[in-house]
Design an enzyme around this catalytic site. Structure first.
Site, PDB file in Angstrom:
ATOM      1  N   THR A 144      10.327 -24.234 -11.508  1.00 49.61           N
ATOM      2  CA  THR A 144       9.207 -23.485 -11.552  1.00 49.61           C
ATOM      3  C   THR A 144       9.789 -22.277 -10.687  1.00 49.61           C
ATOM      4  O   THR A 144      10.840 -22.470  -9.754  1.00 49.61           O
ATOM      5  CB  THR A 144       8.145 -24.274 -10.468  1.00 49.61           C
ATOM      6  OG1 THR A 144       7.569 -25.257 -11.387  1.00 49.61           O
ATOM      7  CG2 THR A 144       7.145 -23.199 -10.126  1.00 49.61           C
ATOM      8  N   GLU A 145       9.348 -21.125 -10.948  1.00 50.92           N
ATOM      9  CA  GLU A 145       9.572 -19.758 -10.335  1.00 50.92           C
ATOM     10  C   GLU A 145       8.360 -18.986  -9.647  1.00 50.92           C
ATOM     11  O   GLU A 145       7.338 -19.687  -9.888  1.00 50.92           O
ATOM     12  CB  GLU A 145      10.333 -18.768 -11.439  1.00 50.92           C
ATOM     13  CG  GLU A 145      11.397 -19.415 -11.956  1.00 50.92           C
ATOM     14  CD  GLU A 145      12.285 -18.537 -12.638  1.00 50.92           C
ATOM     15  OE1 GLU A 145      13.464 -18.813 -13.025  1.00 50.92           O
ATOM     16  OE2 GLU A 145      12.021 -17.233 -12.765  1.00 50.92           O
ATOM     17  N   GLY A 149       5.197 -20.497 -13.837  1.00 49.18           N
ATOM     18  CA  GLY A 149       4.797 -21.829 -13.660  1.00 49.18           C
ATOM     19  C   GLY A 149       4.791 -22.703 -14.906  1.00 49.18           C
ATOM     20  O   GLY A 149       5.676 -23.524 -15.369  1.00 49.18           O
ATOM     21  N   GLN A 291     -28.010 -49.755  -1.280  1.00 53.63           N
ATOM     22  CA  GLN A 291     -27.622 -49.465  -2.569  1.00 53.63           C
ATOM     23  C   GLN A 291     -26.693 -48.274  -3.059  1.00 53.63           C
ATOM     24  O   GLN A 291     -25.847 -48.432  -3.940  1.00 53.63           O
ATOM     25  CB  GLN A 291     -29.068 -49.471  -3.457  1.00 53.63           C
ATOM     26  CG  GLN A 291     -29.900 -50.647  -3.370  1.00 53.63           C
ATOM     27  CD  GLN A 291     -31.122 -50.564  -4.254  1.00 53.63           C
ATOM     28  OE1 GLN A 291     -31.384 -49.433  -4.721  1.00 53.63           O
ATOM     29  NE2 GLN A 291     -31.995 -51.785  -4.393  1.00 53.63           N
ATOM     30  N   GLU A 375       3.956 -30.774 -12.314  1.00 56.61           N
ATOM     31  CA  GLU A 375       4.258 -31.454 -13.164  1.00 56.61           C
ATOM     32  C   GLU A 375       3.227 -31.080 -14.639  1.00 56.61           C
ATOM     33  O   GLU A 375       2.927 -31.804 -15.259  1.00 56.61           O
ATOM     34  CB  GLU A 375       4.316 -32.797 -13.241  1.00 56.61           C
ATOM     35  CG  GLU A 375       5.019 -33.243 -11.743  1.00 56.61           C
ATOM     36  CD  GLU A 375       6.583 -32.809 -11.758  1.00 56.61           C
ATOM     37  OE1 GLU A 375       6.947 -32.241 -12.752  1.00 56.61           O
ATOM     38  OE2 GLU A 375       7.211 -33.135 -10.843  1.00 56.61           O
ATOM     39  N   GLY A 376       2.454 -30.025 -14.610  1.00 59.12           N
ATOM     40  CA  GLY A 376       1.484 -29.644 -15.613  1.00 59.12           C
ATOM     41  C   GLY A 376       0.268 -29.455 -15.041  1.00 59.12           C
ATOM     42  O   GLY A 376      -0.252 -30.579 -14.366  1.00 59.12           O
TER      43      GLY A 376
END
Length: 396
Positions: A144-145, A149, A291, A375-376
């Site tokens: 990555t830069e 990305g 509940q 990572e995406g």
């Protein structure tokens, strides 16, 4: 007539009986990692997060290496050679402590070590992998830069030939382990396409200033990599792989670990909310007796159960050699998104206490905001799954 078999007791922390699906070896891995975390990270990680540092990261890395979790799914060179599912179970336990701890292990094993193991020369493997597996050397992965990305094909970092040497210039951003690494796997444009380089971090021209002011993954070292005329010998380049096949294969390994790891963060937050719901009393009874709180707990357990089942299914496919990258995208997209929702819901159960580092929930919630992106991104994995089910690419 045969008498009916006695049903096993129900574990309120595992109502679906997920633990029964693991093999004895997988359970042993989970137990070993959980014990290490209970001793070395759990008592301290909230303080590390608050301070934004791990005081003895090299000591911790060596302990992780001694346990065998660094590159644990790789064969040879001092690596443990365990199954993909065993690696996944380890990632779940590590991220139950903190996403930053799982990131340390994931970047070391599934990005830096995997890149060298898969694409490196025998000399590169022999030089780096044994010491990395032992935790004596730390690696990072530079893809990555600052301005690139999701579209790594447009990276600006460049490597040019100068006689027999390579000279690298460029910058990488958001690099886990960067400023503590001994070796960096750096991807760069060349006249022959994208290629990977093994860069010792003491090479002149290489620097890795740490990124400060993060509000997520604070118990993790994150850095910029600056390459200013970094001169490397001819044998620093990965010999065969060219193009994005190299870095994307590594990212797929790391994403697989995230599929499991996110469920660790979810489990930690869910268990914290469950315990709190039975201890916190309002209107004369535990809030877990109301509940609406039970609905939150039930919904969280549903999504957690489905996420672990998906991770286990993908692990079995990976061990069988049938796991496709699109399936990893499906797992990463679902499990991080649902883990983040579980953490947010758990925070509401804890009320104002949910924002305190006395409990793990807000820490996991903040960390998962980063995991959702790295990572995406959500968008990219959505389009990968979309193309898989329609046959139509929609990336451009």
């Amino acid at each position: 007539m045969n008498s009916p078999a006695r049903l096993p007791s129900l574990d309120p922390r595992d109502p679906a009986g997920l633990n029964d699906l693991l093999t004895p070896d997988e359970k042993a891995v989970a137990s070993s990692v959980r014990q290490l975390c209970a001793q070395l990270t759990d008592p301290y990680v909230a303080d590390w997060f608050e301070r934004g540092t791990i005081p003895d990261i090299r000591g911790l890395t060596k302990e992780l290496g001694a346990l065998g979790v660094l590159g644990m799914h790789l064969e040879g060179y001092g690596c443990a050679g365990m199954s993909a599912t065993e690696y996944g179970v380890a990632c779940l336990e590590l991220e139950a402590t903190d996403s930053g701890i799982r990131s340390l292990v994931s970047v070391q094993g599934s990005l830096a070590m995997f890149a060298i193991w898969k694409w490196g020369s025998e000399e590169q493997k022999q030089r780096w992998l044994p010491s990395m597996a032992a935790g004596e050397a730390i690696g990072c992965f530079g893809l990555t830069e600052p301005d690139v990305g999701s579209d790594p094909g447009n990276m600006r970092t460049r490597a040019r030939r100068d006689g027999d040497d390579w000279v690298l210039d460029g910058r990488k951003m958001w690099i886990t382990n960067g400023s503590v690494a001994d070796v960096a796997v750096v991807w760069a444009q060349t006249d022959d396409g994208v290629r990977g380089f093994v860069v010792p971090t003491d090479t002149p021209g290489f620097s890795a200033p740490e990124i400060k002011h993060k509000l997520s993954l604070r118990a993790s070292v994150t850095s910029e990599l600056v390459l200013d005329a970094v001169r490397l010998p001819a044998d620093a380049v990965f010999p065969e792989v060219r193009g994005l096949k190299g870095p994307l294969s590594c990212l797929n390994e790391a994403r697989y670990g995230i599929v499991w790891g996110a469920m660790g963060a979810a489990r930690s937050s869910l268990h914290a909310a469950q315990s709190y719901a039975m201890e916190r009393t309002q209107f004369g009874k535990p809030i877990g007796a109301f509940q609406l709180t039970q609905q939150k707990l039930a919904d969280m357990y549903l999504e957690y159960t489905k996420g672990v089942l998906l991770a286990l299914h993908l692990g079995r496919r990976k061990d069988a050699g049938t796991l496709r990258p699109e399936q990893v995208s499906l797992g990463k997209l679902n499990n991080v998104r649902e883990a983040l929702d579980i953490c947010r819901t758990a925070r509401t159960v804890l009320g104002a206490n949910g924002i305190s580092l006395e409990y793990p929930v807000i820490r996991h919630m903040n960390n998962l905001e980063s995991v959702l992106t790295y990572e995406g991104t959500v968008e990219m994995h959505t389009l990968v799954v979309g193309q898989a089910v329609t046959g139509q690419p929609a990336f451009r």
